[in-house]
Motif scaffolding. Structure first.
Motif, PDB file in Angstrom:
ATOM      1  N   ARG A  65       1.010  -0.918  -0.119  1.00  0.00           N
ATOM      2  CA  ARG A  65      -0.088   0.019  -0.028  1.00  0.00           C
ATOM      3  C   ARG A  65       0.903   1.357   0.103  1.00  0.00           C
ATOM      4  NH1 ARG A  65      -4.654   2.349   1.539  1.00  0.00           N
ATOM      5  NH2 ARG A  65      -5.786   0.447   1.258  1.00  0.00           N
ATOM      6  N   TRP A  66       1.895   1.139   0.794  1.00  0.00           N
ATOM      7  CA  TRP A  66       2.721   2.301   0.801  1.00  0.00           C
ATOM      8  C   TRP A  66       4.124   2.280   0.006  1.00  0.00           C
ATOM      9  CZ3 TRP A  66       1.577   1.071   6.350  1.00  0.00           C
ATOM     10  CH2 TRP A  66       0.503   1.638   6.801  1.00  0.00           C
ATOM     11  N   GLY A  67       3.980   1.563  -0.990  1.00  0.00           N
ATOM     12  CA  GLY A  67       5.133   1.416  -1.860  1.00  0.00           C
ATOM     13  C   GLY A  67       6.424   1.011  -1.327  1.00  0.00           C
ATOM     14  N   VAL A  89      -1.167  -1.273 -15.640  1.00  0.00           N
ATOM     15  CA  VAL A  89      -2.233  -2.205 -15.564  1.00  0.00           C
ATOM     16  C   VAL A  89      -1.940  -3.528 -15.669  1.00  0.00           C
ATOM     17  CG1 VAL A  89      -4.214  -2.822 -17.148  1.00  0.00           C
ATOM     18  CG2 VAL A  89      -3.881  -0.547 -16.509  1.00  0.00           C
ATOM     19  N   VAL A  90      -0.995  -3.783 -16.458  1.00  0.00           N
ATOM     20  CA  VAL A  90      -0.357  -5.229 -16.645  1.00  0.00           C
ATOM     21  C   VAL A  90       0.092  -5.481 -15.224  1.00  0.00           C
ATOM     22  CG1 VAL A  90       1.664  -6.296 -17.794  1.00  0.00           C
ATOM     23  CG2 VAL A  90       0.103  -4.677 -19.127  1.00  0.00           C
ATOM     24  N   ILE A  91       1.088  -4.513 -14.637  1.00  0.00           N
ATOM     25  CA  ILE A  91       1.496  -5.063 -13.508  1.00  0.00           C
ATOM     26  C   ILE A  91       0.574  -5.524 -12.635  1.00  0.00           C
ATOM     27  CG2 ILE A  91       2.989  -4.202 -11.380  1.00  0.00           C
ATOM     28  CD1 ILE A  91       4.699  -2.730 -13.404  1.00  0.00           C
ATOM     29  N   VAL A  92      -0.525  -4.705 -12.530  1.00  0.00           N
ATOM     30  CA  VAL A  92      -1.590  -4.867 -11.562  1.00  0.00           C
ATOM     31  C   VAL A  92      -2.370  -6.441 -11.914  1.00  0.00           C
ATOM     32  CG1 VAL A  92      -4.035  -4.399 -10.701  1.00  0.00           C
ATOM     33  CG2 VAL A  92      -2.088  -2.528 -10.802  1.00  0.00           C
ATOM     34  N   LEU A  93      -2.664  -6.505 -13.232  1.00  0.00           N
ATOM     35  CA  LEU A  93      -3.138  -7.858 -13.589  1.00  0.00           C
ATOM     36  C   LEU A  93      -2.108  -8.897 -13.039  1.00  0.00           C
ATOM     37  CD1 LEU A  93      -4.679  -6.856 -16.833  1.00  0.00           C
ATOM     38  CD2 LEU A  93      -5.884  -7.221 -14.629  1.00  0.00           C
ATOM     39  N   LEU A 144      -6.167  -3.756  -4.392  1.00  0.00           N
ATOM     40  CA  LEU A 144      -7.652  -3.276  -5.223  1.00  0.00           C
ATOM     41  C   LEU A 144      -7.955  -2.104  -4.623  1.00  0.00           C
ATOM     42  CD1 LEU A 144      -9.846  -6.721  -5.085  1.00  0.00           C
ATOM     43  CD2 LEU A 144      -8.331  -5.526  -7.082  1.00  0.00           C
ATOM     44  N   LEU A 145      -7.665  -1.748  -3.307  1.00  0.00           N
ATOM     45  CA  LEU A 145      -7.676  -0.416  -2.684  1.00  0.00           C
ATOM     46  C   LEU A 145      -7.153   0.619  -3.391  1.00  0.00           C
ATOM     47  CD1 LEU A 145      -8.528  -1.531   1.192  1.00  0.00           C
ATOM     48  CD2 LEU A 145     -10.249  -0.647  -0.676  1.00  0.00           C
ATOM     49  N   ILE A 146      -5.997   0.301  -3.822  1.00  0.00           N
ATOM     50  CA  ILE A 146      -5.051   1.458  -4.148  1.00  0.00           C
ATOM     51  C   ILE A 146      -4.960   1.477  -5.744  1.00  0.00           C
ATOM     52  CG2 ILE A 146      -3.618   1.249  -2.075  1.00  0.00           C
ATOM     53  CD1 ILE A 146      -1.127   0.113  -3.730  1.00  0.00           C
ATOM     54  N   VAL A 147      -5.730   0.397  -6.495  1.00  0.00           N
ATOM     55  CA  VAL A 147      -5.208   0.297  -7.842  1.00  0.00           C
ATOM     56  C   VAL A 147      -5.645   1.567  -8.621  1.00  0.00           C
ATOM     57  CG1 VAL A 147      -7.661  -0.417  -8.497  1.00  0.00           C
ATOM     58  CG2 VAL A 147      -5.648  -1.505  -9.739  1.00  0.00           C
ATOM     59  N   GLY A 148      -6.880   2.327  -8.383  1.00  0.00           N
ATOM     60  CA  GLY A 148      -7.161   3.618  -9.172  1.00  0.00           C
ATOM     61  C   GLY A 148      -5.976   4.604  -9.252  1.00  0.00           C
ATOM     62  N   PRO A 149      -5.420   5.150  -8.092  1.00  0.00           N
ATOM     63  CA  PRO A 149      -4.423   6.068  -8.348  1.00  0.00           C
ATOM     64  C   PRO A 149      -3.065   5.648  -8.685  1.00  0.00           C
ATOM     65  CG  PRO A 149      -5.521   5.969  -5.725  1.00  0.00           C
ATOM     66  CD  PRO A 149      -6.066   4.932  -6.843  1.00  0.00           C
ATOM     67  N   PHE A 150      -2.938   4.394  -8.455  1.00  0.00           N
ATOM     68  CA  PHE A 150      -1.621   3.706  -9.039  1.00  0.00           C
ATOM     69  C   PHE A 150      -1.764   3.700 -10.567  1.00  0.00           C
ATOM     70  CE2 PHE A 150       0.882  -0.230 -10.309  1.00  0.00           C
ATOM     71  CZ  PHE A 150       2.023   0.378 -10.021  1.00  0.00           C
ATOM     72  N   ILE A 151      -2.761   3.371 -11.038  1.00  0.00           N
ATOM     73  CA  ILE A 151      -2.798   3.155 -12.351  1.00  0.00           C
ATOM     74  C   ILE A 151      -2.951   4.349 -13.073  1.00  0.00           C
ATOM     75  CG2 ILE A 151      -4.247   2.202 -14.671  1.00  0.00           C
ATOM     76  CD1 ILE A 151      -4.827  -0.386 -13.011  1.00  0.00           C
ATOM     77  N   ARG A 152      -3.659   5.303 -12.595  1.00  0.00           N
ATOM     78  CA  ARG A 152      -3.844   6.641 -13.202  1.00  0.00           C
ATOM     79  C   ARG A 152      -2.382   7.493 -12.967  1.00  0.00           C
ATOM     80  NH1 ARG A 152      -8.730   6.506 -10.581  1.00  0.00           N
ATOM     81  NH2 ARG A 152      -8.120   7.749  -8.745  1.00  0.00           N
ATOM     82  N   ALA A 153      -1.953   7.480 -11.729  1.00  0.00           N
ATOM     83  CA  ALA A 153      -0.821   8.293 -11.689  1.00  0.00           C
ATOM     84  C   ALA A 153       0.524   7.545 -10.999  1.00  0.00           C
ATOM     85  CB  ALA A 153      -1.157   9.536 -10.839  1.00  0.00           C
ATOM     86  N   GLY A 154       0.552   6.433 -10.988  1.00  0.00           N
ATOM     87  CA  GLY A 154       1.683   5.725 -10.519  1.00  0.00           C
ATOM     88  C   GLY A 154       1.928   6.194  -8.941  1.00  0.00           C
ATOM     89  N   GLN A 155       0.855   6.396  -8.166  1.00  0.00           N
ATOM     90  CA  GLN A 155       0.862   6.869  -6.879  1.00  0.00           C
ATOM     91  C   GLN A 155       0.335   5.601  -5.918  1.00  0.00           C
ATOM     92  OE1 GLN A 155      -1.050  10.442  -7.409  1.00  0.00           O
ATOM     93  NE2 GLN A 155       0.716  11.743  -7.521  1.00  0.00           N
ATOM     94  N   TYR A 156       0.857   5.607  -4.610  1.00  0.00           N
ATOM     95  CA  TYR A 156       0.398   4.807  -3.522  1.00  0.00           C
ATOM     96  C   TYR A 156      -0.142   5.758  -2.571  1.00  0.00           C
ATOM     97  CZ  TYR A 156       3.722   1.553  -5.321  1.00  0.00           C
ATOM     98  OH  TYR A 156       4.463   0.670  -6.369  1.00  0.00           O
ATOM     99  N   LYS A 157      -1.426   5.173  -1.920  1.00  0.00           N
ATOM    100  CA  LYS A 157      -2.239   5.822  -1.076  1.00  0.00           C
ATOM    101  C   LYS A 157      -1.222   5.772   0.223  1.00  0.00           C
ATOM    102  CE  LYS A 157      -6.725   5.215  -2.314  1.00  0.00           C
ATOM    103  NZ  LYS A 157      -7.777   4.687  -1.725  1.00  0.00           N
TER     104      LYS A 157
END
Length: 172
Positions: A65-67, A89-93, A144-157
């Protein structure tokens, strides 16, 4: 939803802290007993080992979660913004498939080891091997909880809502 997520992260962190504290108390008590009474707790090393295994698996989702896991960003850094998103996206999958596979493998290990007992504590190894599917299930939830910001901007919550860029988390 954010409140539920914060509660989930706080509970996950509290469990990791409780495991680390228990491990430190058990090992500390064992050392103190060994030097003050010349006797040690026969189960202390085993309990500390199993707590460390559980702590590693349960805490892995928080590190994700925190990279906090190791990241090699050379390819990511040279790609265009759109290509970076596709790569993420590929990394997350790949991670989701791997984590789900490891949950399956962990359940198989639990099934095979359920009749074996630990030497000192006489616990079923089922409880030791349960750390694997539990930990990888937590990794799936955290991802799954951090996937949105990670895919959009390469950021961790971050816990407070702060966000670190992938390169900042990997380099600093």
């Amino acid at each position: 939803m954010r409140r539920l997520e914060r509660l989930f992260v706080a509970l996950n962190g509290a469990v990791v802290i409780a495991m680390l504290s228990s491990m430190a108390l058990i090992v500390g008590a064992n050392v103190a007993l060994r030097y003050t009474t010349n006797h040690s707790l026969p189960w202390a090393d085993e309990a500390a080992r199993y707590l460390m295994i559980w702590m590693t698996f349960v805490g892995a989702g928080l590190a994700l979660r925190w990279g906090g896991h190791v990241a090699i960003t050379n390819l990511h850094d040279v790609l265009s913004t759109r290509s970076q998103q596709i790569l993420r996206v590929v990394i997350v999958l790949i991670l989701l498939i791997f984590f789900a596979f490891m949950v399956h493998v962990g359940l198989q290990y639990m099934d095979r080891a359920r009749f074996q007992k630990t030497p000192a504590m006489r616990l079923s190894f089922l409880y030791v091997y349960a750390a694997m599917p539990v930990g990888f299930s937590l990794l799936i939830v955290h991802l799954l909880l951090i996937v949105g910001p990670f895919i959009r901007a390469g950021q961790y919550k971050q816990e407070e809502g702060d966000v670190n860029a992938i390169s900042g988390a990997a380099n600093g």
